[in-house]
Scaffold this motif. Sequence first.
Motif, mmCIF file in Angstrom:
data_model
loop_
_atom_site.group_PDB
_atom_site.id
_atom_site.type_symbol
_atom_site.label_atom_id
_atom_site.label_comp_id
_atom_site.label_asym_id
_atom_site.label_seq_id
_atom_site.Cartn_x
_atom_site.Cartn_y
_atom_site.Cartn_z
ATOM 1 N N LEU A 289 -3.424 -6.635 5.168
ATOM 2 C CA LEU A 289 -2.605 -5.718 4.375
ATOM 3 C C LEU A 289 -3.244 -4.340 4.335
ATOM 4 C CD1 LEU A 289 -0.171 -5.234 2.531
ATOM 5 C CD2 LEU A 289 -1.589 -5.976 0.599
ATOM 6 N N MET A 290 -4.562 -4.307 4.158
ATOM 7 C CA MET A 290 -5.262 -3.026 4.123
ATOM 8 C C MET A 290 -5.145 -2.317 5.468
ATOM 9 S SD MET A 290 -8.711 -3.837 1.888
ATOM 10 C CE MET A 290 -9.083 -5.459 2.551
ATOM 11 N N LYS A 291 -5.327 -3.065 6.545
ATOM 12 C CA LYS A 291 -5.256 -2.480 7.874
ATOM 13 C C LYS A 291 -3.874 -1.878 8.132
ATOM 14 C CE LYS A 291 -5.437 -5.061 11.696
ATOM 15 N NZ LYS A 291 -5.991 -5.803 12.863
ATOM 16 N N LYS A 292 -2.840 -2.563 7.713
ATOM 17 C CA LYS A 292 -1.479 -2.061 7.893
ATOM 18 C C LYS A 292 -1.288 -0.745 7.157
ATOM 19 C CE LYS A 292 3.352 -3.510 7.374
ATOM 20 N NZ LYS A 292 4.260 -4.609 6.922
ATOM 21 N N GLU A 293 -1.809 -0.670 5.945
ATOM 22 C CA GLU A 293 -1.679 0.551 5.160
ATOM 23 C C GLU A 293 -2.526 1.671 5.743
ATOM 24 O OE1 GLU A 293 -0.313 3.177 2.464
ATOM 25 O OE2 GLU A 293 0.434 1.142 2.813
ATOM 26 N N TYR A 294 -3.746 1.341 6.204
ATOM 27 C CA TYR A 294 -4.595 2.364 6.828
ATOM 28 C C TYR A 294 -3.919 2.956 8.074
ATOM 29 C CZ TYR A 294 -8.661 0.996 3.960
ATOM 30 O OH TYR A 294 -9.532 0.757 2.932
ATOM 31 N N ALA A 295 -3.252 2.115 8.833
ATOM 32 C CA ALA A 295 -2.573 2.597 10.040
ATOM 33 C C ALA A 295 -1.491 3.614 9.677
ATOM 34 C CB ALA A 295 -1.965 1.429 10.809
ATOM 35 N N LYS A 296 -0.753 3.365 8.609
ATOM 36 C CA LYS A 296 0.260 4.320 8.156
ATOM 37 C C LYS A 296 -0.393 5.643 7.766
ATOM 38 C CE LYS A 296 3.453 0.848 6.242
ATOM 39 N NZ LYS A 296 4.065 0.349 4.974
ATOM 40 N N ARG A 297 -1.490 5.544 7.053
ATOM 41 C CA ARG A 297 -2.175 6.756 6.595
ATOM 42 C C ARG A 297 -2.739 7.537 7.770
ATOM 43 N NH1 ARG A 297 -5.756 4.058 1.696
ATOM 44 N NH2 ARG A 297 -4.019 3.155 0.525
ATOM 45 N N ARG A 298 -3.304 6.806 8.716
ATOM 46 C CA ARG A 298 -3.847 7.464 9.904
ATOM 47 C C ARG A 298 -2.762 8.216 10.653
ATOM 48 N NH1 ARG A 298 -4.663 4.101 15.239
ATOM 49 N NH2 ARG A 298 -2.472 3.953 14.699
ATOM 50 N N ASP A 299 -1.631 7.557 10.876
ATOM 51 C CA ASP A 299 -0.541 8.187 11.622
ATOM 52 C C ASP A 299 -0.012 9.418 10.890
ATOM 53 O OD1 ASP A 299 -0.870 6.211 13.485
ATOM 54 O OD2 ASP A 299 0.859 5.020 12.831
ATOM 55 N N PHE A 300 0.088 9.314 9.572
ATOM 56 C CA PHE A 300 0.545 10.452 8.776
ATOM 57 C C PHE A 300 -0.420 11.629 8.909
ATOM 58 C CE2 PHE A 300 -0.102 12.775 4.778
ATOM 59 C CZ PHE A 300 1.113 13.433 4.690
ATOM 60 N N LEU A 301 -1.708 11.363 8.734
ATOM 61 C CA LEU A 301 -2.689 12.445 8.804
ATOM 62 C C LEU A 301 -2.778 13.048 10.194
ATOM 63 C CD1 LEU A 301 -5.883 11.659 6.684
ATOM 64 C CD2 LEU A 301 -4.186 13.455 6.354
ATOM 65 N N LEU A 302 -2.704 12.202 11.213
ATOM 66 C CA LEU A 302 -2.739 12.718 12.581
ATOM 67 C C LEU A 302 -1.626 13.742 12.804
ATOM 68 C CD1 LEU A 302 -3.515 9.687 14.934
ATOM 69 C CD2 LEU A 302 -4.760 11.844 14.806
ATOM 70 N N LYS A 303 -0.425 13.403 12.364
ATOM 71 C CA LYS A 303 0.714 14.299 12.522
ATOM 72 C C LYS A 303 0.489 15.594 11.752
ATOM 73 C CE LYS A 303 5.705 14.529 11.567
ATOM 74 N NZ LYS A 303 5.617 15.588 10.528
#
Length: 399
Positions: A289-303
């Motif tokens: 669950l944490m990994k899934k949320e981190y991936a969303k955050r990473r993608d958001f910040l990258l953009k």
Amino acid sequence: MIDDKFNTKIEQIAVSDIRQFDSEVSEIPGIIKLTLGEPDFNTPEHIKQAAIKAIEANHSHYTPNAGIPALRKAAAAYYNEKFNLNYQPEQVVTTVGATEGIAASLQTIINPDDTVIVPTPIFPIYIPDTKINEGNVILVDTSADGFILTAQRLQEVIEEHPLARIKAVVLNYPSNPTGVTYTRQQLEEIAQVARDYDFWVISDEIYAELTYQKKHISMGEILPEKTILLTGLSKSHAMTGWRVGYILGPEDFCEQVVKSHQYMVTSPTSVSQYAALEAMTNGQKDSLLMKKEYAKRRDFLLKELTEAGFATASPDGAFYLFAKIPAGCASDSWTFVRSLAQEAKVALIPGVSFGPGGEGYVRISYAASMEKLQQAAAAIKQYVARRTNLKETKTANHK
């Protein structure tokens, strides 16, 4: 009178400037801190309940130095299954976080003037730990190779230092601060160099369960006879304050490292070990669950950061972005982060804190809520835009 009042090795090192800066910016009202590698998730409930039961059962006494036998057995099984390893319980030493595991491991292998190769940018703990033990450090700037220590570069470094007593090379992957990780081929090539020159690989894989594109490959699978594998529960199970880590390695090494460990801490906290036992036994999926949320955050910040003019390393794991400061801003990373903190109320860590190759970059931790990341991204974009416009105005006026 004794002139050298203190251990000169201790006097020559400093308190982590990462921690110092975090404390410094904490005094700024309204600051959004993306500084430390501190998950914003709580420890899973089943682990907390196991700790409560351990307290109620009076598990408040010393444990064996290497950890309670059931935990060592469960940890070996857990990591063997997750990462295709083949460790036995006697090859596991339970430590007070991976931090103590690093210190105990280096103390165990280093003799005076032994040399440890440390690729940078990297979390700097390995450097003072080596120097305290009278070892030497060779820092290798990996920025030209995508923040990966290639086998070719490792070979070149060894040949450039023919008189050095190479005892170990450090790998930290997925990397703090870059989020970059290694492929199987890259690890196999490094392992061959380690075999050829007969040195240890200190493989810090604390972020192994937080990889996004590909499954983590452990050096413990590829080079078990010469790998000192360091891991723990701080990141995978949001248990930073519980302070539980592990050293996994060859049996003869574990027989020695437990001595260093014993005289540092005796043994980890008993209640934390029972919580860890629950994590190892019933928490195989806790990180998902944490990994899934981190991936969303990473993608958001990258953009958002790309739009602001930052270029980032390839963030394949962990929860950091290592971003190159835009051209319109101060390239000195300390100047940039201090200005950003004061003007935009966002705190990042300067890239130079992570060694050669880090200057001109900043580390951004996305182990924070999406709400905070959204606020931080907006403030950073506004700050960069102001700086860029100011520079363009000055250039136009100069003309």
